[in-house]
Design a protein around this motif. Sequence first.
Motif, PDB file in Angstrom:
ATOM      1  N   HIS A 153      55.345  53.147  52.255  1.00 59.52           N
ATOM      2  CA  HIS A 153      55.536  54.418  53.755  1.00 59.52           C
ATOM      3  C   HIS A 153      55.628  55.097  54.021  1.00 59.52           C
ATOM      4  O   HIS A 153      55.240  56.108  54.662  1.00 59.52           O
ATOM      5  CB  HIS A 153      55.996  53.240  54.428  1.00 59.52           C
ATOM      6  CG  HIS A 153      55.965  51.856  54.334  1.00 59.52           C
ATOM      7  ND1 HIS A 153      55.163  50.706  54.367  1.00 59.52           N
ATOM      8  CD2 HIS A 153      57.656  50.827  53.972  1.00 59.52           C
ATOM      9  CE1 HIS A 153      55.784  49.538  54.489  1.00 59.52           C
ATOM     10  NE2 HIS A 153      56.876  49.878  54.429  1.00 59.52           N
ATOM     11  N   THR A 154      56.734  55.951  52.627  1.00 57.25           N
ATOM     12  CA  THR A 154      57.326  57.082  52.846  1.00 57.25           C
ATOM     13  C   THR A 154      55.633  58.029  52.831  1.00 57.25           C
ATOM     14  O   THR A 154      55.830  57.868  51.224  1.00 57.25           O
ATOM     15  CB  THR A 154      58.431  56.812  51.927  1.00 57.25           C
ATOM     16  OG1 THR A 154      59.305  55.980  52.227  1.00 57.25           O
ATOM     17  CG2 THR A 154      59.537  58.429  51.734  1.00 57.25           C
ATOM     18  N   ASP A 187      61.382  54.424  58.375  1.00 64.05           N
ATOM     19  CA  ASP A 187      59.782  53.962  57.672  1.00 64.05           C
ATOM     20  C   ASP A 187      59.745  52.650  57.696  1.00 64.05           C
ATOM     21  O   ASP A 187      58.839  51.644  57.964  1.00 64.05           O
ATOM     22  CB  ASP A 187      59.644  54.523  56.356  1.00 64.05           C
ATOM     23  CG  ASP A 187      59.569  56.177  56.308  1.00 64.05           C
ATOM     24  OD1 ASP A 187      58.881  57.006  57.008  1.00 64.05           O
ATOM     25  OD2 ASP A 187      59.696  56.542  54.947  1.00 64.05           O
TER      26      ASP A 187
END
Length: 319
Positions: A153-154, A187
């Motif tokens: 997700h980052t 996140d």
Amino acid sequence: MKQTKLSVIVPVHNEEEGIRQFLKEQLLKELDRITKYDYELILVNDGSTDNTLSILQDFAQGNQQIKVITFSRNFGKEPALSAGLAYATGDAAITIDADGQQPPKLIPKFIKKWEDGAEIVTGVRDHYTKHGTIQKLGSKLFYKLLNLMGNKHTVPGSTDFRLMDRVVIDEFNQLSEHNRITRGLIDWLGFRQEYIEYTYGVRMAGKPSYNLKKLFQLAIDSFISMSTTPLVIFGYIGIFITIASFLLGVFVIINQYILGDPLRLYWNGAVQMSIFISFLIGLVLISQAVTALYISHIHAETQGRPLYIIDQKSSRNLK
Ligand code: UDP
Ligand code: MG
């Protein structure tokens, strides 16, 4: 009616050279322009050893909107952000650096996205030109590795210039782990996230507190707190070595002792011993990885993260 309020959080460590100018000419000017919302400014003095604290206190003097939290010593930017979020009373919080590298001019853009429904708005720096080559390479490598380790997700270049809705702040404040990387945790939390690209500015004054060593430490902390892959990598290496040396061992037995070395390799005892030792090293690495798996479970337990995060706004009839 209670007015909607924004909490603006600034971590400050040894910024005496530029902080006055930053607050007066950039941040407060911008905040005063936003008339739609109330605001509070939370300045977190992270154990500055210069004149920073008294400058911050001067700003807070006679102005209830400005709050100063001061740490007993330098704890780092991550704890400073956490403290700010714990004391924030706003409906949304914006975190921003004290050195002008994250332009306050962009705050209205963050607010706009929030008004349009985003619960987290993250500033993403659009280039790395202001950084040294090593930092630039390191940062690229960092995100590559983070991705490889399953943290998908980052977004590369995400910074701590961020807006968070109250629902996110409340969830964030529940988290109790100590080695925290705000970025990673946010996140992990999920929620509706939007991004704003911006150009990372030049430091107004003073020196960055993050040198190469600290950045490296930060990267290691990120990996360890967000993923257990490093623990298992050596296990895979062990499996590979064990299988390879086992096959080689079988090959030696068949070739040399059963067939009488038709390949004319003349592998002597030393070679056979090395193959055997490799086999044992492989086993040791595997058993280490097994231990590591147990540790990773203990690690997850001690982090004490909640099992899930509920999006209260979108859920129905829960209470
Ligand atoms: N900072 C902090 N504690 C620290 C180091 C930095 O609160 O131990 C603050 C610093 O005053 C600044 C922000 O965190 O407002 C970012 O720090 P810096 O500019 O050194 O880092 P970079 O711009 O390289 O991310
Ligand atoms: Mg900076």
